[in-house]
Design a protein around this motif. Structure first.
Motif, PDB file in Angstrom:
ATOM      1  N   ASP A  76     -37.386 -40.909 -39.557  1.00  0.00           N
ATOM      2  CA  ASP A  76     -37.991 -42.161 -39.472  1.00  0.00           C
ATOM      3  C   ASP A  76     -39.264 -42.158 -40.577  1.00  0.00           C
ATOM      4  O   ASP A  76     -40.086 -43.118 -40.583  1.00  0.00           O
ATOM      5  N   ASP A  77     -39.228 -41.053 -41.526  1.00  0.00           N
ATOM      6  CA  ASP A  77     -40.208 -41.222 -42.205  1.00  0.00           C
ATOM      7  C   ASP A  77     -40.586 -42.574 -43.056  1.00  0.00           C
ATOM      8  O   ASP A  77     -39.708 -43.195 -43.550  1.00  0.00           O
ATOM      9  N   PRO A  86     -38.812 -36.705 -48.726  1.00  0.00           N
ATOM     10  CA  PRO A  86     -40.130 -36.308 -49.356  1.00  0.00           C
ATOM     11  C   PRO A  86     -39.955 -34.860 -49.923  1.00  0.00           C
ATOM     12  O   PRO A  86     -38.697 -34.271 -49.678  1.00  0.00           O
ATOM     13  N   ARG A  87     -40.848 -34.509 -50.769  1.00  0.00           N
ATOM     14  CA  ARG A  87     -40.820 -33.124 -51.431  1.00  0.00           C
ATOM     15  C   ARG A  87     -42.039 -32.447 -50.587  1.00  0.00           C
ATOM     16  O   ARG A  87     -43.185 -32.478 -51.214  1.00  0.00           O
ATOM     17  N   PRO A  88     -42.290 -32.158 -49.075  1.00  0.00           N
ATOM     18  CA  PRO A  88     -43.332 -31.622 -48.527  1.00  0.00           C
ATOM     19  C   PRO A  88     -44.248 -30.589 -49.058  1.00  0.00           C
ATOM     20  O   PRO A  88     -43.717 -29.393 -49.352  1.00  0.00           O
ATOM     21  N   ALA A  89     -45.527 -30.937 -49.538  1.00  0.00           N
ATOM     22  CA  ALA A  89     -45.976 -29.819 -50.457  1.00  0.00           C
ATOM     23  C   ALA A  89     -46.625 -28.875 -49.499  1.00  0.00           C
ATOM     24  O   ALA A  89     -47.022 -27.843 -50.056  1.00  0.00           O
ATOM     25  N   ARG A 115     -45.421 -35.800 -39.360  1.00  0.00           N
ATOM     26  CA  ARG A 115     -44.510 -35.933 -38.253  1.00  0.00           C
ATOM     27  C   ARG A 115     -45.248 -36.867 -37.013  1.00  0.00           C
ATOM     28  O   ARG A 115     -44.825 -37.124 -36.126  1.00  0.00           O
ATOM     29  N   GLY A 116     -46.716 -36.476 -36.981  1.00  0.00           N
ATOM     30  CA  GLY A 116     -47.577 -37.151 -36.009  1.00  0.00           C
ATOM     31  C   GLY A 116     -48.093 -38.373 -36.372  1.00  0.00           C
ATOM     32  O   GLY A 116     -48.900 -38.723 -35.627  1.00  0.00           O
ATOM     33  N   ALA A 117     -47.848 -39.054 -37.559  1.00  0.00           N
ATOM     34  CA  ALA A 117     -48.434 -40.251 -37.960  1.00  0.00           C
ATOM     35  C   ALA A 117     -47.812 -41.476 -37.699  1.00  0.00           C
ATOM     36  O   ALA A 117     -48.144 -42.556 -38.361  1.00  0.00           O
ATOM     37  N   SER A 118     -46.662 -41.518 -36.793  1.00  0.00           N
ATOM     38  CA  SER A 118     -46.049 -42.847 -36.875  1.00  0.00           C
ATOM     39  C   SER A 118     -47.017 -43.720 -35.922  1.00  0.00           C
ATOM     40  O   SER A 118     -47.689 -43.201 -35.041  1.00  0.00           O
ATOM     41  N   GLY A 119     -47.161 -44.977 -36.238  1.00  0.00           N
ATOM     42  CA  GLY A 119     -47.876 -46.048 -35.555  1.00  0.00           C
ATOM     43  C   GLY A 119     -49.516 -45.688 -36.052  1.00  0.00           C
ATOM     44  O   GLY A 119     -50.407 -46.519 -35.782  1.00  0.00           O
ATOM     45  N   ALA A 120     -49.706 -44.940 -37.080  1.00  0.00           N
ATOM     46  CA  ALA A 120     -51.178 -44.840 -37.717  1.00  0.00           C
ATOM     47  C   ALA A 120     -51.441 -46.327 -38.523  1.00  0.00           C
ATOM     48  O   ALA A 120     -50.432 -46.563 -39.185  1.00  0.00           O
ATOM     49  N   PRO A 141     -50.992 -43.214 -44.243  1.00  0.00           N
ATOM     50  CA  PRO A 141     -51.300 -43.454 -42.674  1.00  0.00           C
ATOM     51  C   PRO A 141     -52.615 -42.682 -42.094  1.00  0.00           C
ATOM     52  O   PRO A 141     -52.605 -41.527 -42.395  1.00  0.00           O
ATOM     53  N   VAL A 142     -53.557 -43.339 -41.667  1.00  0.00           N
ATOM     54  CA  VAL A 142     -54.513 -42.731 -41.044  1.00  0.00           C
ATOM     55  C   VAL A 142     -54.464 -42.698 -39.607  1.00  0.00           C
ATOM     56  O   VAL A 142     -54.613 -43.664 -38.778  1.00  0.00           O
ATOM     57  N   THR A 143     -54.559 -41.406 -39.082  1.00  0.00           N
ATOM     58  CA  THR A 143     -54.355 -41.289 -37.480  1.00  0.00           C
ATOM     59  C   THR A 143     -55.659 -41.617 -37.079  1.00  0.00           C
ATOM     60  O   THR A 143     -56.783 -41.517 -37.665  1.00  0.00           O
TER      61      THR A 143
END
Ligand SMILES: C[S@@+](CC[C@H](N)C(=O)[O-])C[C@H]1O[C@@H](n2cnc3c(N)ncnc32)[C@H](O)[C@@H]1O
Length: 470
Positions: free
Chosen positions: A310-311, A317-320, A329-334, A416-418
């Protein structure tokens, strides 16, 4: 020498002979590129571009199969034989047959004898008759040398898109490097490679799709619907991406003109769709390497990191970094950074419109191209935005989702700002004030079209903060 030792020595000799004739075919397939790619059209000088005939170097094809075998959990002779007994491979645009010969090599290195591969089914499609003739001659040479016929490896001179409509094969895995050719205006996709991918994914018997594609497949808005189709296919996804500086996958590069745009055609992604785990979502960073390290890079499995189905970006992405992959991964809803920004008022500072080793923060001077003005509702929000945009986290976010050059308004606004990050920045306002007041200490200057551009590199200034944010 006793009989057992003599049998072993003969079989070693046979295996080495088998590998050596495959190697000769691979060398010939690589060398034939220019000659073959100009055949098939009325104007040989245009034919190469018009048919997207830029063949895959042998080392890249070897790397491709390493990743393919890993993706399909083929790790020994038994798993290989099980795989080929249950799968038909299809090369949709085979050219000189590099992918077929490299597959034989990979199989031989796993211990497969020619006899083991007599039941291999590999459908070898291309529009270029000269290339297919070349391929068949090399295959016959291998057969003669090892005394075995590969009757399941069959060439077909056809437009792949037609081939797909008229064939009906079960358990198909498509593999190769399709043509990258700009489509005519008004076409469904800007580039023919996307038609190939779409047709493969909708093929009734599809079990997997493994291709070398332009990097644009990962991020371009033009292919957002294609990525949605890929995600919806119910198959595992593994992607590794390759930059074009200082070295690139295709040694000769892929020139501009009809063969799509220069930057994207030289930056590539190896996409593996399918495999035993339909939930797999993994990707490498955008890899770049000096040419002296080419052999090492192409013989190594890149660092893959998991990404969420659900990215929010809709990209592959090209995770750096692990830090960024964990954060996302922990930023959904941020809250998106956009909600901390104001549309009115005087800009507090600006962000350079291109980046390389850091995100350049600048004093706002005037509106214009090349920099993005940042306005905030309050002093506190200005401090928060400054910390976020200066952070290693945001830099990695840009490397993960950006095009490799530009810092865009969209990229900034979507960050996204958690709640944890917002809290941290709020408690860190005093440092943000201090860093901004002493910003001259972090200034870097460069000449751009005769004008001195000053930007601030705050990586070290906020270093402690970065580790806490992670
Ligand atoms: C990028 S080259 C790849 C060749 C080979 N797979 C390799 O990697 O060395 C693209 C190939 O696609 C072929 N081609 C172009 N349009 C095609 C089509 N519509 N159907 C099948 N093959 C096509 C060209 O003849 C050329 O051999």
């Amino acid at each position: 020498m006793n009989r057992l030792a003599s049998t072993r020595s003969k079989s070693r000799q046979a295996q080495s002979n088998w590998l050596s004739v495959i190697d000769q075919a691979i060398i010939a397939a690589e060398a034939a590129e220019l000659e073959l790619s100009r055949q098939g059209g009325n104007d040989p000088s245009q034919q190469r571009k018009a048919s997207g005939s830029y063949y895959t170097p042998a080392d890249v094809a070897g790397h491709f199969w390493d990743l393919f075998f890993r993706h399909h959990h083929i790790c020994d002779l038994n798993s290989l034989l099980t795989f080929i007994a249950s799968t038909d491979l299809v090369e949709p645009s085979a050219g000189s047959g590099m992918f077929v010969f490299s597959f034989l090599k990979k199989a031989a290195l796993l211990g497969a004898t020619p006899e083991n591969l007599t039941s291999l089914r590999f459908h070898v499609v291309d529009i270029n008759l000269a290339a297919l003739r070349f391929f068949s001659e090399r295959l016959r040479e291998i057969e003669r040398a090892v005394g075995v016929n590969f009757d399941g490896i069959g060439p077909a001179q056809k437009d792949f898109l037609e081939w797909a409509k008229t064939s009906a094969i079960a358990n198909v895995v498509f593999t190769g490097n399709p043509p990258f050719i700009s489509n005519a205006r008004g076409s469904r996709w800007r580039n023919l490679y996307a038609d190939f991918v779409e047709v493969m994914l909708s093929y009734r018997g599809v079990k997997g799709v493994s291709l070398i594609l332009p990097l644009s497949v990962c991020f371009s808005r033009d292919y957002a619907d294609l990525r949605a189709t890929i995600r919806a296919a119910g198959m595992g996804i593994s992607a590794s991406s390759y930059d074009n500086i200082p070295d690139c996958l295709f040694k000769a590069g892929k020139p501009d003109s009809t063969n799509t745009n220069r930057a994207n055609s030289q930056r590539c992604t190896i996409l593996n769709i399918g495999g035993p785990d339909p939930t797999l979502r993994e990707a490498s960073p955008l890899l770049s390497w000096p040419s002296a390290e080419r052999a090492t890079v192409l013989s190594t499995v890149p660092a893959f990191r998991a990404f969420s189905n659900d990215d929010l970006s809709g990209q592959i992405p090209r995770p750096a970094s692990d830090m960024l992959a964990d954060y996302m991964r922990g930023a959904s809803g941020a809250r998106p950074l956009r909600t901390f920004l104001s549309k009115i008022g005087k800009p507090a500072f600006a962000v350079g419109g291109v980046a390389r080793n850091y995100i350049g923060i600048r004093d706002f001077e005037k509106f214009g191209p090349g920099c993005i003005p940042i306005k905030a509702h309050s002093e506190d929000e200005r401090g928060l935005v400054l910390q976020v945009l200066s952070s290693k986290l945001f830099y990695d976010y840009w490397r993960t989702y950006g095009d490799g050059f530009h810092v865009t308004v969209d990229l900034i606004e979507r960050f996204p700002v958690t709640a944890a990050l917002a809290d941290y920045c709020k408690h860190n306002q005093a440092l943000a004030h201090q860093v901004w007041a002493n910003r001259a200490a972090c200034a870097k200057e460069k000449l751009n079209s005769g004008q001195v551009i000053r930007s601030y590199d705050f990586r070290a200034a906020f270093d402690d903060a970065h580790s806490v944010m992670a």
